[in-house]
Design an enzyme around this catalytic site. Structure first.
Site, PDB file in Angstrom:
ATOM      1  N   GLU A  48       0.466  -1.650  -0.140  1.00 24.34           N
ATOM      2  CA  GLU A  48       0.104  -0.157  -0.195  1.00 24.34           C
ATOM      3  C   GLU A  48       0.625   1.391   0.048  1.00 24.34           C
ATOM      4  O   GLU A  48       0.548   2.361  -0.525  1.00 24.34           O
ATOM      5  CB  GLU A  48      -1.024  -0.110   1.013  1.00 24.34           C
ATOM      6  CG  GLU A  48      -1.909  -1.152   0.981  1.00 24.34           C
ATOM      7  CD  GLU A  48      -2.875  -0.920   0.380  1.00 24.34           C
ATOM      8  OE1 GLU A  48      -3.232   0.308  -0.910  1.00 24.34           O
ATOM      9  OE2 GLU A  48      -3.552  -1.837  -0.402  1.00 24.34           O
ATOM     10  N   TYR A 131      -5.954   6.592   4.106  1.00 24.24           N
ATOM     11  CA  TYR A 131      -6.656   5.164   3.565  1.00 24.24           C
ATOM     12  C   TYR A 131      -5.478   4.412   3.615  1.00 24.24           C
ATOM     13  O   TYR A 131      -5.963   2.972   4.047  1.00 24.24           O
ATOM     14  CB  TYR A 131      -6.082   6.367   2.041  1.00 24.24           C
ATOM     15  CG  TYR A 131      -6.006   5.200   1.398  1.00 24.24           C
ATOM     16  CD1 TYR A 131      -6.838   4.774   0.410  1.00 24.24           C
ATOM     17  CD2 TYR A 131      -4.367   3.851   0.788  1.00 24.24           C
ATOM     18  CE1 TYR A 131      -6.778   3.390  -0.374  1.00 24.24           C
ATOM     19  CE2 TYR A 131      -4.351   3.565  -0.265  1.00 24.24           C
ATOM     20  CZ  TYR A 131      -5.509   2.701  -1.201  1.00 24.24           C
ATOM     21  OH  TYR A 131      -5.556   1.966  -1.292  1.00 24.24           O
ATOM     22  N   ASP A 149      -9.517   4.579  -3.045  1.00 24.50           N
ATOM     23  CA  ASP A 149      -8.714   4.945  -4.146  1.00 24.50           C
ATOM     24  C   ASP A 149      -9.062   5.765  -4.744  1.00 24.50           C
ATOM     25  O   ASP A 149     -10.783   5.991  -5.417  1.00 24.50           O
ATOM     26  CB  ASP A 149      -7.783   4.115  -3.853  1.00 24.50           C
ATOM     27  CG  ASP A 149      -7.593   3.102  -5.034  1.00 24.50           C
ATOM     28  OD1 ASP A 149      -9.245   2.588  -5.487  1.00 24.50           O
ATOM     29  OD2 ASP A 149      -7.269   1.658  -5.332  1.00 24.50           O
TER      30      ASP A 149
END
Length: 351
Positions: A48, A131, A149
């Protein structure tokens, strides 16, 4: 109404994901997950961080090299900074690499090498924002967090026919995505929506005919899906200029500097040079017969374009100027330099 929409959408998407999930080196596929194989939070976190503002195709090789060299968060935490920054070179956004090390060391030192499993606890770790915390919590720990996203934003904007432009519409899109996130298999669902956006609900020419959620999609019904999501026009990037100075002695040693921890390329080795501005200072690091090379280095950062002129001179035998580093030939690896500095080295080497 909401519950039936949520169940219908999540069920259709999960059925589609079970058949069409993308294979990625950091992902546990749906069949393995059903068999009880759980994702490694370290690999989820690493992927990520690497994927922020970078494509899946660009990340694959970096991820494989990182996990081969540092297979656990403890081994990464123990790695020398220069080695990690060198492996990162080319991915850009070097603050991510610095935060990667800070986070690995925090997990190792403060959490006994185990990533916390909640959004709130993950958010307290260095370099992990909303996020990334949501993605790790959902994908690694199967918690019903909302992962938003660019792919998910596009899917939500089309599914609800939202014409408010990004980035201002992000809160609304997140609310819509949260309302559809199921309690059952939320990790797989999060990846399913991202896969849908990456492979079917693409930015251009979405393949609506094979979309598993085409029937309730409001933009498809209105015929507006090719135009969504709308985005506020970006301002043109300015161009800045600079000078770098490459000096080498008779033994092949080179003169370098370590950039300040904060700012672009923070903490990385590079060539001594000027500021980057409209009218950069062209004062060299020491007095010598500096020669400007033909050609120039061009590089683009997030917010500006950069043009560098390269100067070269012999490095005197005496000690390095204050604040600079003389690196012996055997210790110098061009791959440890950030991309823009490696471009300068290649131009100097070839000239």
């Amino acid at each position: 109404m909401r519950d039936s929409l949520q169940q219908g959408l999540s069920g259709s998407l999960l059925d589609w994901y079970d058949r069409h999930a993308r294979e990625m080196p950091w992902r546990i596929g749906p069949a393995d997950r059903v068999a009880g194989v759980m994702p490694d939070p370290y690999r989820v976190w690493l992927s990520e961080v690497m994927l922020q503002q970078t494509t899946v195709a660009a990340v694959r090789d970096y991820f494989t090299r990182f996990t081969s060299r540092w297979p656990t968060v403890q081994t990464l935490a123990a790695a020398p900074d220069d080695q990690v920054m060198g492996e990162w070179a080319g991915l850009g956004y070097y603050a991510r690499a610095r935060n990667l090390l800070k986070c690995a060391r925090a997990v190792t030192d403060e959490h006994d090498g185990t990533f916390p499993d909640t959004y709130e606890a993950l958010l307290k770790l260095p370099g992990i924002g909303p996020y990334t915390a949501a993605a790790i919590s959902a994908i690694a720990f199967d918690r019903p967090e909302t992962v938003l996203d660019g792919n998910v934003e596009r899917v939500m904007a089309r599914f609800y026919d939202i014409h408010d432009p990004l980035p201002g519409s992000k809160p609304l899109l997140k609310d819509k995505a949260a309302a559809l996130t199921p309690d059952t298999r939320p990790g797989d669902y999060a990846q399913a929506v991202m896969d849908l956006g990456a492979t079917i609900c693409t930015p251009k020419s979405p393949a609506c005919g094979i979309c598993p959620v085409r029937e309730p999609c409001q933009a498809r019904a209105a015929g507006t899906q090719p135009d969504l999501p709308r985005k506020t026009p970006k301002k043109p990037k300015p161009t800045r200029y600079g000078h770098v100075y490459i000096a080498q002695n008779n033994n092949g040693a080179l003169l370098l500097e370590r950039r300040p921890d904060k700012g672009l390329l923070g903490g990385m080795l590079g060539w001594p040079g000027s500021d980057w501005s409209d009218t950069p200072d062209d004062s060299p690091p020491f007095e010598a017969d500096w020669q400007m090379l033909t050609g120039e280095v061009r590089h683009t950062f997030t917010h500006f374009h950069l043009i560098l002129r390269i100067w070269t001179a012999p490095l005197p035998a005496e000690s390095a100027p204050e604040g600079l580093i003389v690196l012996e030939k055997h210790a110098f690896r061009p791959g440890d330099l950030p991309t823009v500095m490696r471009k300068a080295h290649n131009l100097w080497r070839d000239r």
